[in-house]
Design a protein around this motif. Structure first.
Motif, mmCIF file in Angstrom:
data_model
loop_
_atom_site.group_PDB
_atom_site.id
_atom_site.type_symbol
_atom_site.label_atom_id
_atom_site.label_comp_id
_atom_site.label_asym_id
_atom_site.label_seq_id
_atom_site.Cartn_x
_atom_site.Cartn_y
_atom_site.Cartn_z
ATOM 1 N N LEU A 162 6.179 2.861 2.875
ATOM 2 C CA LEU A 162 5.631 2.326 1.752
ATOM 3 C C LEU A 162 5.686 3.343 0.553
ATOM 4 O O LEU A 162 5.122 4.602 0.501
ATOM 5 C CB LEU A 162 4.094 2.104 2.157
ATOM 6 C CG LEU A 162 3.101 1.633 0.875
ATOM 7 C CD1 LEU A 162 3.579 0.259 0.455
ATOM 8 C CD2 LEU A 162 1.575 1.388 1.296
ATOM 9 N N GLU A 163 6.220 2.840 -0.522
ATOM 10 C CA GLU A 163 6.656 3.797 -1.728
ATOM 11 C C GLU A 163 6.192 2.773 -2.750
ATOM 12 O O GLU A 163 6.746 1.681 -2.948
ATOM 13 C CB GLU A 163 7.976 4.147 -1.793
ATOM 14 C CG GLU A 163 8.157 4.950 -3.052
ATOM 15 C CD GLU A 163 9.777 5.619 -2.845
ATOM 16 O OE1 GLU A 163 9.747 6.953 -2.358
ATOM 17 O OE2 GLU A 163 10.433 5.036 -3.284
ATOM 18 N N THR A 164 5.208 3.316 -3.935
ATOM 19 C CA THR A 164 4.888 2.487 -5.129
ATOM 20 C C THR A 164 5.375 2.898 -6.256
ATOM 21 O O THR A 164 5.934 3.870 -6.354
ATOM 22 C CB THR A 164 3.321 2.410 -4.774
ATOM 23 O OG1 THR A 164 2.805 3.499 -5.211
ATOM 24 C CG2 THR A 164 3.138 1.650 -3.519
ATOM 25 N N GLU A 207 1.455 5.193 -10.966
ATOM 26 C CA GLU A 207 0.650 4.538 -11.758
ATOM 27 C C GLU A 207 0.528 5.448 -13.069
ATOM 28 O O GLU A 207 0.631 6.606 -13.243
ATOM 29 C CB GLU A 207 -0.645 4.426 -11.037
ATOM 30 C CG GLU A 207 -0.507 3.476 -9.977
ATOM 31 C CD GLU A 207 -2.138 3.147 -9.427
ATOM 32 O OE1 GLU A 207 -2.838 2.422 -9.900
ATOM 33 O OE2 GLU A 207 -2.332 3.734 -8.177
ATOM 34 N N THR A 244 0.857 0.751 -15.681
ATOM 35 C CA THR A 244 1.156 0.276 -14.444
ATOM 36 C C THR A 244 -0.162 0.741 -13.713
ATOM 37 O O THR A 244 -0.379 1.668 -13.655
ATOM 38 C CB THR A 244 2.306 0.944 -13.905
ATOM 39 O OG1 THR A 244 3.351 0.673 -14.707
ATOM 40 C CG2 THR A 244 2.570 0.208 -12.399
ATOM 41 N N ILE A 291 -1.998 -0.524 -9.694
ATOM 42 C CA ILE A 291 -1.879 -0.972 -8.335
ATOM 43 C C ILE A 291 -3.159 -0.926 -7.619
ATOM 44 O O ILE A 291 -3.907 0.197 -7.431
ATOM 45 C CB ILE A 291 -0.971 -0.261 -7.467
ATOM 46 C CG1 ILE A 291 0.431 -0.052 -8.027
ATOM 47 C CG2 ILE A 291 -0.719 -0.692 -5.896
ATOM 48 C CD1 ILE A 291 1.306 0.979 -7.554
ATOM 49 N N THR A 348 -4.911 -1.895 -4.185
ATOM 50 C CA THR A 348 -4.298 -2.051 -2.704
ATOM 51 C C THR A 348 -5.559 -1.503 -1.865
ATOM 52 O O THR A 348 -6.237 -0.696 -2.149
ATOM 53 C CB THR A 348 -3.143 -1.368 -2.505
ATOM 54 O OG1 THR A 348 -2.475 -1.669 -1.183
ATOM 55 C CG2 THR A 348 -3.288 0.134 -2.565
ATOM 56 N N ALA A 399 -1.119 -5.909 -1.711
ATOM 57 C CA ALA A 399 -1.598 -5.134 -3.082
ATOM 58 C C ALA A 399 -1.355 -6.195 -3.907
ATOM 59 O O ALA A 399 -0.817 -7.162 -4.042
ATOM 60 C CB ALA A 399 -0.821 -3.944 -3.153
ATOM 61 N N LEU A 440 0.074 -5.797 -7.965
ATOM 62 C CA LEU A 440 0.831 -4.851 -8.958
ATOM 63 C C LEU A 440 0.373 -5.497 -10.533
ATOM 64 O O LEU A 440 0.655 -6.706 -10.602
ATOM 65 C CB LEU A 440 2.329 -4.951 -8.545
ATOM 66 C CG LEU A 440 3.166 -4.055 -9.689
ATOM 67 C CD1 LEU A 440 2.871 -2.746 -9.984
ATOM 68 C CD2 LEU A 440 4.606 -4.559 -9.439
ATOM 69 N N TYR A 452 9.164 -0.902 -5.885
ATOM 70 C CA TYR A 452 8.105 -0.981 -4.724
ATOM 71 C C TYR A 452 8.961 -1.126 -3.463
ATOM 72 O O TYR A 452 9.579 -2.048 -3.176
ATOM 73 C CB TYR A 452 7.265 -2.324 -5.065
ATOM 74 C CG TYR A 452 5.741 -2.158 -4.828
ATOM 75 C CD1 TYR A 452 5.457 -2.018 -3.372
ATOM 76 C CD2 TYR A 452 4.764 -2.275 -5.649
ATOM 77 C CE1 TYR A 452 3.955 -1.661 -2.981
ATOM 78 C CE2 TYR A 452 3.384 -2.321 -5.476
ATOM 79 C CZ TYR A 452 3.084 -2.020 -4.046
ATOM 80 O OH TYR A 452 1.770 -1.787 -3.591
ATOM 81 N N ILE A 475 8.726 -1.296 0.695
ATOM 82 C CA ILE A 475 7.858 -1.495 2.007
ATOM 83 C C ILE A 475 9.126 -1.942 3.181
ATOM 84 O O ILE A 475 9.868 -2.795 2.881
ATOM 85 C CB ILE A 475 7.152 -2.613 1.709
ATOM 86 C CG1 ILE A 475 5.869 -2.566 0.905
ATOM 87 C CG2 ILE A 475 6.220 -2.957 3.179
ATOM 88 C CD1 ILE A 475 4.964 -3.631 0.198
ATOM 89 N N ILE A 504 8.263 -9.367 -2.209
ATOM 90 C CA ILE A 504 8.532 -8.555 -3.410
ATOM 91 C C ILE A 504 9.953 -8.967 -4.145
ATOM 92 O O ILE A 504 9.974 -9.229 -5.474
ATOM 93 C CB ILE A 504 8.710 -6.998 -3.212
ATOM 94 C CG1 ILE A 504 7.497 -6.636 -2.857
ATOM 95 C CG2 ILE A 504 9.494 -6.175 -4.260
ATOM 96 C CD1 ILE A 504 7.546 -4.916 -2.314
#
Length: 668
Positions: free
Chosen positions: A358-360, A363, A367, A369, A371, A388, A390, A411, A413, A420
């Motif tokens: 998991l890499e987002t 922020e 932006t 998030i 979650t 989540a 976004l 994003y 996953i 996504i």
């Protein structure tokens, strides 16, 4: 102000409430089920109390267990979040009976809006415009069908106690009515323990625009602009934005005034949302009022600069609203997408699995998030599959759209199928960019969103083939660096004696397998490729640097990025994201067998009902089994004319995705 609150919810909204409480110096208590013992909201809270087994009806919906946890920890108030007990009048009363503040509206307001039928009657008396429909007490199936026929199809069946798309079905003809009603009633009973239905005329091209209202205990009421939630699947919102595109100040004031009238008609307090259907001529109709915070509240926060959860705390504690109507300003544009564990290409079926990677996006002020999960967490069958939200903000809608597209490409996953890539295609397709919005948007523009047209394939297939060849060569170069680089066995150019160097690929995309050949040549020591599929022949060359592919396709040069997730590749270009995989040769290692004549479960879930008996002769498309997963029902239908010879599960059985459900013999 409260010293300690309990959050009667889980996941993303529980984490969201904890963040504001922490900023205000309020201690928090989380509750959790067996499935959530290691959940993020449990780790974030100051205290946590176990309240039951994994199914929500055995934990988060057990009112007595939640109240017991609040009393045990000394919580002075309960924030219900959304879903679960947030609009449950009995739970609100139980809080009052135990001397605990319910952070939400008064019980009378919940009761008034808890039934969509009763709400319509109240709104009609208050002068709020309504969609034509039947909202009465007669629930006889034949009467409802007669009413729908007299009203004229299409109609919309809606659970009176419903929300979130549960217990809701479009009906396009009388032939569909009986099955749709039975399904909607079952789903409503499962979700709300109430199967009372209402029937409304279905507007074919409306927009879904909602007004955020806030009322305090001192007769003050304001609206905080509007949100456009038109883009939906299964009557559940996919993208929300604020303000609504094309909204005039005059129309905003009209809808805001109507929303305030609706709230004041039931002596409302706290955060609420009045939802309207907005027709193309500017007329609007009351749909429902949600007596809670909405999933999409962050877009309102982003354009107003206000923390709506803080407002909830202050209003519940008896404080007046912090602003009057003329003090509320709109700044910029915000867009929210809901990231789900689901398969858009397979009718948005929910997915389960472990978030192995998991890499987002980063922020910042642009932006956000929201979650409730971390890397390593499991998306289970027991709860809603939202991973989540976004949210992006910028000075105007075009800038916000560009920011959203960039954030979606960042994003990442692995471990579970997500939407996504679908969200990227949806938010970048021309109709959405042009704000040509209505509630049928996804179906209307399906070809543009899923990018499976011949024109899209002609652009994307060569890029996919070039990427696979260059990736293969990169890997071969790494392997040969440890061996003899001059050995022909360490080459990856498909060299053949006295024959052309041809790579044979099978590329899977859009649920199809495409045979592609790539002939490799060299000009001035520069590799060049001729890509062929069907009757198409394309000249290509390129360079792969990490996940960036620089290409020249028939003289057109471009740069795209590629992400790999569980052997599935996503190719991000300015036009779209193209998802594909390579079908590898069958080397005979797979010992699995396919059972002819069976139907399998499309996902993990529970068998709700068997709709025919063993031995029954059925026609293609006839409903056979109803399954429930993640609070939604799915119907398994006959693949052709034939006979159901045996069912392998009964109603109430838990089944795994891929499990064979029944034996089916097709007519010769």
């Amino acid at each position: 102000m409260f010293d300690k609150i309990l959050i009667a919810n889980r996941g993303e909204i529980a984490c969201r409430v904890i963040k504001t409480a922490r900023q205000m110096g309020i201690r928090t208590v989380a509750v959790y089920s067996d499935a959530d013992s290691n959940a993020l909201h449990v780790a974030m809270a100051d205290e946590a109390v176990h309240i039951g087994a994994a199914p929500s009806r055995e934990s988060y919906l057990l009112m007595e267990n939640v109240i017991k946890a609040a009393k045990q920890t000394g919580a002075q108030a309960i924030h219900p979040g959304y879903g679960f007990l947030s609009e449950n009048a009995a739970f609100c009363q139980l809080c009052i009976d135990n001397g605990i503040c319910f952070i939400g509206p008064p019980i009378t307001a919940i009761q008034a809006m808890g039934s969509k039928s009763a709400a319509k009657t109240i709104m009609e008396k208050a002068g709020v415009p309504l969609v034509p429909g039947y909202h009465g007490d007669n629930q006889d199936a034949a009467f409802l069908k007669k009413t729908a026929t007299a009203m004229g199809y299409p109609v919309l069946l809606k659970a009176a106690a419903g929300g979130g798309g549960k217990g809701m079905r479009q009906v396009w003809s009388a032939d569909e009515f009986d099955e749709a009603l039975a399904t909607a009633k079952r789903e409503a009973m499962s979700s709300f323990s109430d199967d009372i239905m209402l029937v409304e005329k279905y507007l074919t091209q409306p927009r879904h625009v909602e007004i955020q209202v806030f009322c305090d205990q001192h007769n003050n009421a304001v609206y905080l602009a509007e949100r456009d939630c038109s883009v939906q699947r299964r009557h559940q919102k996919v993208i929300e934005e604020a303000p609504a595109p094309g909204m005039s100040e005059s129309l905003r004031q009209q809808m805001g005034a109507a929303a305030i009238e609706a709230a004041q008609a039931i002596n409302y307090q706290g955060a609420g949302t009045v939802e309207f259907l907005l027709d193309s001529d500017g007329s609007f109709f009351f749909m429902e009022m949600n007596t809670r915070l909405q999933v999409e509240h962050p877009v309102t926060e982003m354009i107003t600069g206000q923390d709506l959860v803080e407002w909830q705390f202050r209003v519940a504690a008896g404080e007046p609203l912090p602003f009057q109507q003329d003090q509320i300003q709109i700044d910029g544009h915000a867009i929210e997408v809901r990231i789900y564990a689901e398969d858009p290409a397979n009718d948005f079926l929910p997915a389960t699995g472990t978030l192995s990677f998991l890499e987002t996006p980063t922020e910042d002020e642009h932006t956000r998030i929201d979650t409730g999960v971390r890397q390593g967490d499991t998306v289970s069958v027991y709860y809603d599959p939202m991973i989540a939200k976004l949210i992006v903000w910028d000075e105007d809608r075009p800038r916000a759209l560009k920011r959203m597209a960039k954030a979606l490409t960042e994003y990442r996953i692995n471990g579970v199928t997500t939407n996504i890539d679908f969200l990227y295609n949806l938010s970048t397709c021309k109709p959405f960019v042009d704000a040509d919005l209505d509630t049928g948007f996804i179906e209307k523009h399906r070809a543009e969103i899923f990018h499976d047209s011949a024109q899209d394939m002609a652009r994307d297939i060569p890029l996919a083939a070039l990427y696979l060849i260059l990736k293969q060569q990169q890997q071969a170069a790494i392997n040969s660096s440890h061996q003899d680089p001059s050995s022909p066995w360490n080459q990856s150019n498909s060299w053949r004696l006295n024959e052309a160097n041809i790579h044979c690929l099978q590329i899977q995309c859009h649920q199809k397998i495409l045979d592609v050949t790539v002939e490799e040549t060299s000009v001035a020591n520069t590799p060049r490729y001729m890509i062929r599929y069907h009757d198409t022949e394309i000249a290509a060359q390129g360079r792969l640097n990490g996940n960036i592919l620089s290409s020249d396709i028939n003289g057109y040069r471009s740069r795209v990025s590629i992400a790999e997730e569980s052997s599935v590749f996503s190719l991000y270009s300015q036009q779209s994201v193209f998802q594909f995989s390579e079908v590898l040769p069958d080397l005979g290692d797979d010992n699995s067998s396919v059972t002819d004549g069976g139907l399998t479960a499309p996902m993990n879930g529970t068998i709700v009902a068997l709709l025919v008996n063993s031995g029954a002769a059925v026609k293609q498309g006839d409903p056979l089994i109803v399954m429930e997963a993640m609070k939604m029902e799915y119907t398994i239908r006959a693949p052709g004319n034939g006979t159901v010879t045996e069912f392998y599960f009964q109603a109430g059985s838990l089944v795994d995705g891929g499990a064979e459900l029944l034996a089916f013999e097709t007519n010769a």
